[in-house]
Design an enzyme around this catalytic site. Sequence first.
Site, PDB file in Angstrom:
ATOM      1  N   TYR A  53       0.940  -1.504  -0.111  1.00  0.00           N
ATOM      2  CA  TYR A  53      -0.144  -0.208  -0.324  1.00  0.00           C
ATOM      3  C   TYR A  53       0.935   1.500   0.305  1.00  0.00           C
ATOM      4  CZ  TYR A  53      -4.533  -2.822  -0.154  1.00  0.00           C
ATOM      5  OH  TYR A  53      -5.334  -3.276  -0.024  1.00  0.00           O
ATOM      6  N   GLN A  86     -15.819   5.236  -5.133  1.00  0.00           N
ATOM      7  CA  GLN A  86     -15.410   3.896  -4.837  1.00  0.00           C
ATOM      8  C   GLN A  86     -13.877   3.625  -4.879  1.00  0.00           C
ATOM      9  OE1 GLN A  86     -17.945   1.362  -7.768  1.00  0.00           O
ATOM     10  NE2 GLN A  86     -18.005  -0.089  -5.850  1.00  0.00           N
ATOM     11  N   ASN A  87     -12.922   4.804  -5.549  1.00  0.00           N
ATOM     12  CA  ASN A  87     -11.583   4.473  -5.306  1.00  0.00           C
ATOM     13  C   ASN A  87     -11.302   5.244  -4.016  1.00  0.00           C
ATOM     14  OD1 ASN A  87     -12.153   4.052  -8.310  1.00  0.00           O
ATOM     15  ND2 ASN A  87     -12.512   6.371  -8.675  1.00  0.00           N
ATOM     16  N   ASP A  89      -8.405   6.512  -4.392  1.00  0.00           N
ATOM     17  CA  ASP A  89      -7.138   8.085  -4.944  1.00  0.00           C
ATOM     18  C   ASP A  89      -7.656   9.015  -4.179  1.00  0.00           C
ATOM     19  OD1 ASP A  89      -8.907   9.311  -6.831  1.00  0.00           O
ATOM     20  OD2 ASP A  89      -7.974   7.014  -8.202  1.00  0.00           O
ATOM     21  N   HIS A 104     -14.721   3.614   0.533  1.00  0.00           N
ATOM     22  CA  HIS A 104     -14.064   1.542   0.370  1.00  0.00           C
ATOM     23  C   HIS A 104     -12.237   2.525   0.886  1.00  0.00           C
ATOM     24  CE1 HIS A 104     -15.574  -0.415  -2.818  1.00  0.00           C
ATOM     25  NE2 HIS A 104     -16.954  -0.932  -1.732  1.00  0.00           N
ATOM     26  N   CYS A 115      -6.486   1.595  18.470  1.00  0.00           N
ATOM     27  CA  CYS A 115      -6.564   2.192  18.625  1.00  0.00           C
ATOM     28  C   CYS A 115      -7.506   3.396  18.198  1.00  0.00           C
ATOM     29  CB  CYS A 115      -6.057   3.235  19.432  1.00  0.00           C
ATOM     30  SG  CYS A 115      -4.786   4.497  19.087  1.00  0.00           S
ATOM     31  N   CYS A 141      -0.506   4.098  21.040  1.00  0.00           N
ATOM     32  CA  CYS A 141      -0.789   3.009  21.736  1.00  0.00           C
ATOM     33  C   CYS A 141       0.032   1.773  21.245  1.00  0.00           C
ATOM     34  CB  CYS A 141      -2.317   2.028  21.522  1.00  0.00           C
ATOM     35  SG  CYS A 141      -2.498   1.803  19.704  1.00  0.00           S
ATOM     36  N   ALA A 222     -15.343   8.237 -19.369  1.00  0.00           N
ATOM     37  CA  ALA A 222     -15.663   9.248 -18.550  1.00  0.00           C
ATOM     38  C   ALA A 222     -15.739  10.688 -19.434  1.00  0.00           C
ATOM     39  CB  ALA A 222     -15.314   8.674 -17.198  1.00  0.00           C
TER      40      ALA A 222
END
Length: 238
Positions: A53, A86-87, A89, A104, A115, A141, A222
């Site tokens: 990620y 839903q992206n 970014d 998401h 925590c 924590c 799009a």
Amino acid sequence: MQVTVFSGAGISAESGVPTFRDTETGLWAKVDPYEISSSQGWRAHPERVWAWYLWRHHMMKKVQPNDAHRAVAAWQDYADVHVVTQNVDNLHERAGSTTVYHVHGSLFEFHCDLCGSAFLDEVPTMPEPVEAVEPPPCFRCGGLIRPNVVWFGEALPDAAWQRSVEAVISADVVVVVGTSSVVYPAASLPELALANGTPVIEVNPEPTPLSSTATVTVRDTAVSALPGLLQRLPALLG
């Protein structure tokens, strides 16, 4: 007029954002997606999930909003625009949209896995992808910092989901763009609009499960469709 835009991977793909499977190359070619996108995978190998990620975070920082993102932002001059995406970014925000709900989660937010405290420091740079990076510890924590994204089996974020539902219910028109309409519960939002009697315009070059019930279907990308769509609404909706 309130316009609620429901966007999926297709709108960002036109900016060059790789889909999940497109990025399964090199180090990640033989990795089970579940291992790097589930809470079970995180508990078993947090250093591998964090590396994946972190790399995607830095990849997406280099990507720019496209004409579709900019068109949606420009609609704010003429309508009350809410974006449900839903992206993970931040291209809608970077294009100028001010009201965006991430159902998401977001790759640009991080929090503690124990925590829940927000992590506000800069994440480490990553010039090249690597297989493992130790996640930073939580300053409160000692838990591990994780990306604020929804993994397999996790619930959607309550606040974003409730605001998304409200945005759909109160909309005068819902524009669904770049989504396959198969990932639930997010895919239920256009269905909610239709059940409420709200017109739904689908923008997608390919047929989806929504196509047969949408009020209007625009078979286009799009980037091609959105810049002139707001002006075409009266004609499209009759």
